[in-house]
Design a protein around this motif. Structure first.
Motif, PDB file in Angstrom:
ATOM      1  N   THR A 135       0.849  -1.192   0.000  1.00 46.40           N
ATOM      2  CA  THR A 135       0.000   0.000   0.000  1.00 46.40           C
ATOM      3  C   THR A 135       0.884   1.242   0.000  1.00 46.40           C
ATOM      4  O   THR A 135       1.992   1.226   0.536  1.00 46.40           O
ATOM      5  CB  THR A 135      -0.948   0.052   1.219  1.00 46.40           C
TER       6      THR A 135
ATOM      7  N   SER B 101       0.474   5.855  -0.558  1.00 43.64           N
ATOM      8  CA  SER B 101      -0.349   7.020  -0.880  1.00 43.64           C
ATOM      9  C   SER B 101      -0.459   7.135  -2.393  1.00 43.64           C
ATOM     10  O   SER B 101       0.501   6.875  -3.116  1.00 43.64           O
ATOM     11  CB  SER B 101       0.268   8.296  -0.325  1.00 43.64           C
TER      12      SER B 101
ATOM     13  N   LEU C  16      -7.980   2.813  -2.585  1.00 46.24           N
ATOM     14  CA  LEU C  16      -8.588   2.575  -1.283  1.00 46.24           C
ATOM     15  C   LEU C  16      -8.820   3.920  -0.616  1.00 46.24           C
ATOM     16  O   LEU C  16      -7.874   4.688  -0.406  1.00 46.24           O
ATOM     17  CB  LEU C  16      -7.666   1.712  -0.410  1.00 46.24           C
TER      18      LEU C  16
ATOM     19  N   THR D 195      -9.101   6.428   2.182  1.00 42.14           N
ATOM     20  CA  THR D 195      -8.508   6.487   3.521  1.00 42.14           C
ATOM     21  C   THR D 195      -8.825   7.833   4.136  1.00 42.14           C
ATOM     22  O   THR D 195      -9.408   8.702   3.512  1.00 42.14           O
ATOM     23  CB  THR D 195      -6.971   6.310   3.453  1.00 42.14           C
ATOM     24  N   ARG D 196      -8.424   7.985   5.354  1.00 41.55           N
ATOM     25  CA  ARG D 196      -8.678   9.238   6.066  1.00 41.55           C
ATOM     26  C   ARG D 196      -7.426   9.621   6.830  1.00 41.55           C
ATOM     27  O   ARG D 196      -6.823   8.791   7.502  1.00 41.55           O
ATOM     28  CB  ARG D 196      -9.848   9.009   7.022  1.00 41.55           C
ATOM     29  N   ARG D 197      -7.045  10.846   6.722  1.00 41.11           N
ATOM     30  CA  ARG D 197      -5.867  11.356   7.433  1.00 41.11           C
ATOM     31  C   ARG D 197      -6.344  12.260   8.567  1.00 41.11           C
ATOM     32  O   ARG D 197      -6.660  13.421   8.351  1.00 41.11           O
ATOM     33  CB  ARG D 197      -4.965  12.147   6.485  1.00 41.11           C
TER      34      ARG D 197
ATOM     35  N   LYS E 114     -10.110  13.293   3.947  1.00 39.70           N
ATOM     36  CA  LYS E 114     -10.198  12.125   3.082  1.00 39.70           C
ATOM     37  C   LYS E 114      -9.054  12.138   2.076  1.00 39.70           C
ATOM     38  O   LYS E 114      -8.627  13.177   1.604  1.00 39.70           O
ATOM     39  CB  LYS E 114     -11.532  12.102   2.345  1.00 39.70           C
TER      40      LYS E 114
ATOM     41  N   TRP F 155      -6.750   9.104  -0.740  1.00 45.03           N
ATOM     42  CA  TRP F 155      -6.741   7.796  -1.385  1.00 45.03           C
ATOM     43  C   TRP F 155      -5.377   7.160  -1.235  1.00 45.03           C
ATOM     44  O   TRP F 155      -4.358   7.828  -1.325  1.00 45.03           O
ATOM     45  CB  TRP F 155      -7.069   7.930  -2.873  1.00 45.03           C
ATOM     46  N   ASP F 156      -5.376   5.868  -1.015  1.00 42.08           N
ATOM     47  CA  ASP F 156      -4.165   5.064  -1.063  1.00 42.08           C
ATOM     48  C   ASP F 156      -4.288   4.131  -2.247  1.00 42.08           C
ATOM     49  O   ASP F 156      -5.385   3.905  -2.764  1.00 42.08           O
ATOM     50  CB  ASP F 156      -3.988   4.235   0.212  1.00 42.08           C
TER      51      ASP F 156
ATOM     52  N   SER G 103     -13.372   1.044   0.092  1.00 35.63           N
ATOM     53  CA  SER G 103     -13.308   1.975   1.207  1.00 35.63           C
ATOM     54  C   SER G 103     -12.872   1.236   2.456  1.00 35.63           C
ATOM     55  O   SER G 103     -13.385   0.161   2.756  1.00 35.63           O
ATOM     56  CB  SER G 103     -14.671   2.630   1.443  1.00 35.63           C
ATOM     57  N   LEU G 104     -11.959   1.806   3.164  1.00 32.28           N
ATOM     58  CA  LEU G 104     -11.494   1.234   4.411  1.00 32.28           C
ATOM     59  C   LEU G 104     -12.629   1.096   5.403  1.00 32.28           C
ATOM     60  O   LEU G 104     -12.633   0.231   6.253  1.00 32.28           O
ATOM     61  CB  LEU G 104     -10.377   2.126   4.989  1.00 32.28           C
TER      62      LEU G 104
END
Length: 85
Positions: free
Chosen positions: A26, A28, A46, A48-50, A60, A62-63, A78-79
């Motif tokens: 995985t 960024s 995927l 993701t949220r930071r 929000k 994406w990875d 989505s995670l």
């Protein structure tokens, strides 16, 4: 982790894949990383949220999930999908 590091990682993943190793990586989402791995590997986005960002509206992101095997995941996973079920 710069471009040269990503290129070395890519080369190592190609060699491992040729030996039959199942790989999941995985990272960024960036155009460079996507271009580097797409074509030789399966690349899925995927959500993701930071949480480190103070502004909740832009937390929000994406990875990319890079594998050398097919998975049942959609191209945009989505995670948080599995948590809501």
């Amino acid at each position: 982790f710069g471009e040269a590091d990503h290129q070395r990682l890519h080369q190592a993943m190609v060699r491992a894949s040729e030996r039959g190793v199942f790989l999941t990586h995985t990272n960024s989402e960036t155009p460079f990383v996507k271009d580097l791995f797409e074509g030789q590997f399966n690349v899925h986005r995927l959500a993701t949220r930071r949480d480190i960002n103070l502004q909740s509206s832009i937390r929000k992101s994406w990875d990319l999930v890079v594998t050398n095997y097919e998975s049942e995941a959609s191209s945009q996973a989505s995670l948080f999908d599995s948590v809501a079920q």
